[in-house]
Design a protein around this motif. Structure first.
Motif, short mmCIF file in Angstrom:
data_model
loop_
_atom_site.label_atom_id
_atom_site.label_comp_id
_atom_site.label_asym_id
_atom_site.label_seq_id
_atom_site.Cartn_x
_atom_site.Cartn_y
_atom_site.Cartn_z
N LYS A 181 0.88 -1.01 0.04
CA LYS A 181 -0.03 -0.07 0.09
C LYS A 181 1.06 1.17 0.16
CE LYS A 181 -4.05 0.27 2.02
NZ LYS A 181 -5.18 0.16 3.07
N SER A 182 0.46 2.16 -0.69
CA SER A 182 1.31 3.37 -0.89
C SER A 182 1.16 4.52 0.56
CB SER A 182 0.70 4.30 -1.92
OG SER A 182 1.15 3.62 -3.18
N ILE A 183 2.10 5.31 0.69
CA ILE A 183 2.17 5.93 2.06
C ILE A 183 2.60 7.37 1.32
CG2 ILE A 183 2.88 6.82 4.26
CD1 ILE A 183 3.69 3.86 4.51
N PHE A 184 1.53 8.53 1.73
CA PHE A 184 2.30 9.85 1.30
C PHE A 184 2.18 10.88 2.63
CE2 PHE A 184 -0.01 7.61 -1.98
CZ PHE A 184 0.80 7.64 -3.01
N LEU A 185 3.35 11.56 2.66
CA LEU A 185 3.55 12.42 3.84
C LEU A 185 4.19 13.77 3.22
CD1 LEU A 185 5.17 9.67 6.26
CD2 LEU A 185 2.96 10.67 6.44
N THR A 186 4.38 14.59 4.25
CA THR A 186 5.10 15.68 3.59
C THR A 186 6.41 16.01 4.57
OG1 THR A 186 3.97 17.43 4.89
CG2 THR A 186 3.24 16.79 3.00
N THR A 187 7.60 16.63 3.97
CA THR A 187 8.45 16.76 4.71
C THR A 187 8.32 17.91 6.13
OG1 THR A 187 9.09 18.75 3.18
CG2 THR A 187 10.23 16.71 2.85
N VAL A 247 10.65 8.00 0.66
CA VAL A 247 11.77 8.72 -0.04
C VAL A 247 11.36 10.30 -0.04
CG1 VAL A 247 13.09 8.95 -2.23
CG2 VAL A 247 12.29 6.87 -1.41
N PRO A 248 12.02 11.11 0.69
CA PRO A 248 11.62 12.41 0.39
C PRO A 248 11.99 13.01 -1.01
CG PRO A 248 13.17 11.95 2.58
CD PRO A 248 13.16 10.88 1.56
N LEU A 249 11.02 13.56 -1.52
CA LEU A 249 10.99 14.04 -2.74
C LEU A 249 11.32 15.53 -2.67
CD1 LEU A 249 8.45 11.91 -4.46
CD2 LEU A 249 10.61 11.46 -4.52
N GLN A 250 11.72 16.16 -4.11
CA GLN A 250 12.03 17.43 -4.15
C GLN A 250 10.94 18.31 -3.99
OE1 GLN A 250 12.59 19.86 -7.89
NE2 GLN A 250 14.79 19.34 -7.53
N ASP A 251 9.66 18.02 -4.10
CA ASP A 251 8.47 18.99 -4.08
C ASP A 251 7.85 19.00 -2.58
OD1 ASP A 251 7.37 16.42 -3.71
OD2 ASP A 251 5.80 16.65 -5.35
N GLY A 252 8.75 18.66 -1.60
CA GLY A 252 8.22 18.55 -0.19
C GLY A 252 7.46 17.64 0.23
N THR A 253 7.18 16.49 -0.72
CA THR A 253 6.09 15.22 -0.49
C THR A 253 7.24 14.21 0.00
OG1 THR A 253 6.01 14.59 -2.81
CG2 THR A 253 4.61 15.85 -1.87
N ILE A 254 6.79 13.11 0.54
CA ILE A 254 7.51 11.88 1.10
C ILE A 254 6.38 10.77 0.41
CG2 ILE A 254 8.37 10.32 2.88
CD1 ILE A 254 8.77 12.93 4.38
N GLY A 255 7.15 10.19 -0.56
CA GLY A 255 6.39 9.03 -0.94
C GLY A 255 7.16 7.63 -0.60
N GLY A 256 6.09 6.69 -0.46
CA GLY A 256 6.54 5.30 -0.20
C GLY A 256 5.68 4.24 -0.18
N THR A 257 6.15 2.99 0.37
CA THR A 257 5.11 2.00 0.46
C THR A 257 5.42 1.07 1.65
OG1 THR A 257 6.83 0.51 -0.82
CG2 THR A 257 5.00 1.79 -2.01
N ILE A 258 4.41 0.33 2.12
CA ILE A 258 4.58 -0.53 2.92
C ILE A 258 4.26 -1.88 2.47
CG2 ILE A 258 2.10 -0.27 3.84
CD1 ILE A 258 3.18 -1.26 6.46
N THR A 259 5.19 -2.74 2.63
CA THR A 259 4.99 -3.97 1.84
C THR A 259 4.80 -5.19 2.80
OG1 THR A 259 6.83 -3.27 -0.06
CG2 THR A 259 6.28 -5.83 0.09
N PHE A 260 3.95 -6.21 2.55
CA PHE A 260 3.83 -7.33 3.59
C PHE A 260 3.41 -8.39 2.76
CE2 PHE A 260 0.32 -4.06 2.78
CZ PHE A 260 -0.56 -4.68 2.02
N PRO A 261 3.32 -9.54 3.24
CA PRO A 261 2.97 -10.75 2.79
C PRO A 261 1.45 -11.04 2.36
CG PRO A 261 4.07 -11.35 4.73
CD PRO A 261 3.77 -9.92 4.85
N ARG A 262 1.28 -11.18 0.96
CA ARG A 262 0.06 -11.29 0.33
C ARG A 262 -0.93 -12.05 0.93
NH1 ARG A 262 -1.40 -14.27 -4.29
NH2 ARG A 262 0.62 -14.66 -4.66
#
Length: 360
Positions: free
Chosen positions: A192-198, A223-238
């Motif tokens: 699942k995706s996760i979205f935060l900000t710096t 991963v902190p991105l250049q636009d001030g957002t932080i993008g990422g994922t949480i991975t788990f057994p299907r």
């Protein structure tokens, strides 16, 4: 007379291919995409995920004037990873060569903008909200449903390129052809995706991929991105989704407090609610016996050889596909009858190796 090339899928690979083909004088390119134009859809409605551009991708993008520079300007240069340990300490893993990280939607927008700035409708047409419904290889006709206008249209082609992802409609038509073999596997992990900000997580150092890992195969990458957002994922057994029965925002907050207390400190309630409602993504890998049909159809990118995103090679491998096609057109003087079989022959060993790595 220009050859008409129809590209199904306006993702990174399809758009870069258009750049390469239009550098040649003998092609008109029409691109069809089932989604809406990302330049017109607000980011909040088109959540994406971070993509790593490594040396394969850098080389492919650098061959088109201004493209890599434009992408680099919106990316974060990463020189390593920081793993956050349970005892509160960190372990830093450096890279020999930098990679560039940016959101997938930003890659698409940048490739679109650089493409439409160079070419007008005499050479290039892009149709969004067009779902590929039927392909006739022998008649060289494609039927689309115009989602926005609830109608159907047909298009003909001299050459059809499927860059429409792991669930490719173009590849689906290959299944009706003799001697085509397709292997599809769902990897054992979902995400699942996760979205935060710096602003919410100022302690996450830019220029690094941040990772947390707990038991039972559960991992978070941010991963902190250049636009001030932080993008990422949480991975788990299907088969063992720890969040499968979550029904409230409180369930999400409690999960992160228990499993990832460091992340829970900067997880706002609005993101916890959005995370709860965000769909779980499953990853399929693709292995094909060949990527071409006669002298008029070709599969590239995930449509041909989808891999797990955990390898960080999917987009880069697709970009490399484009370079190989371009080199073959140079070698065979734009004879697709010779270039297409050679693409299958030369690309398959590397593509199958990546899928094998992914599956294991």
């Amino acid at each position: 007379m220009n050859k008409k090339v129809v590209i199904i899928g306006a993702g990174p690979v399809g758009l870069l291919l258009a750049h390469y083909l239009l550098r040649r004088d003998s092609y008109q390119v029409d691109i069809y995409e089932r989604r809406s134009d990302p330049r017109l859809v607000s980011f909040s409605k088109s959540r994406s995920f971070p993509v790593v551009i490594n040396q394969r991708g850098i080389e492919a993008l650098s061959n088109i004037e201004g493209v890599f520079e434009a992408l680099k300007a919106t990316s974060v240069e990463s020189n390593g990873s920081i793993f956050h340990l349970k005892n509160g300490q960190t372990r830093v893993v450096k890279r020999e060569k930098p990679i560039y990280v940016l959101d997938r939607i930003q890659i698409v927008i940048t490739l679109l903008e650089t493409l439409t700035q160079k070419y007008d409708s005499n050479r290039l047409n892009i149709y969004f909200d067009h779902q590929c419904k039927q392909v006739d290889f022998d008649g060289k006709i494609i039927k689309f449903e115009n989602v926005a206008a609830t109608g159907e249209i047909c298009a003909n082609y001299d050459l059809l390129i499927g860059t429409d992802g792991a669930k490719s409609q173009v590849r689906e038509k290959f299944l009706s052809q003799d001697l085509f073999e397709l292997e599809q596997k769902y990897i054992p992990y979902a995400y699942k995706s996760i979205f935060l900000t710096t602003e919410q997580a100022p302690s996450l150092q830019t220029g690094y991929v941040h990772g947390w890992r707990v038991g039972n195969g559960i991992t978070v990458l941010l991963v902190p991105l250049q636009d001030g957002t932080i993008g990422g994922t949480i991975t788990f057994p299907r088969q063992n989704n720890p969040m499968e029965n979550f029904s409230t925002t409180e369930n999400v907050v409690k999960f992160f407090e228990d499993k990832f207390p460091e992340i829970s400190k900067f997880l706002p309630l609005e993101e916890a609610e959005a995370f709860l409602n965000r769909p779980t993504s499953h990853v399929v890998t693709i292995r094909c016996s060949h990527y071409h049909y006669n002298d008029s159809v070709l599969l590239l990118g995930d449509a041909a050889h989808a891999t797990s995103p955990s390898l960080g090679q999917g987009c880069n491998s697709g970009f490399e596909d484009v370079v190989i096609v371009n080199n073959l057109l140079d070698e065979y003087s734009d004879s697709w009858a010779e270039a297409l079989p050679q693409f299958t022959l030369r690309r398959k060993p590397d593509a199958h190796a990546l899928v094998e790595l992914s599956d294991n």
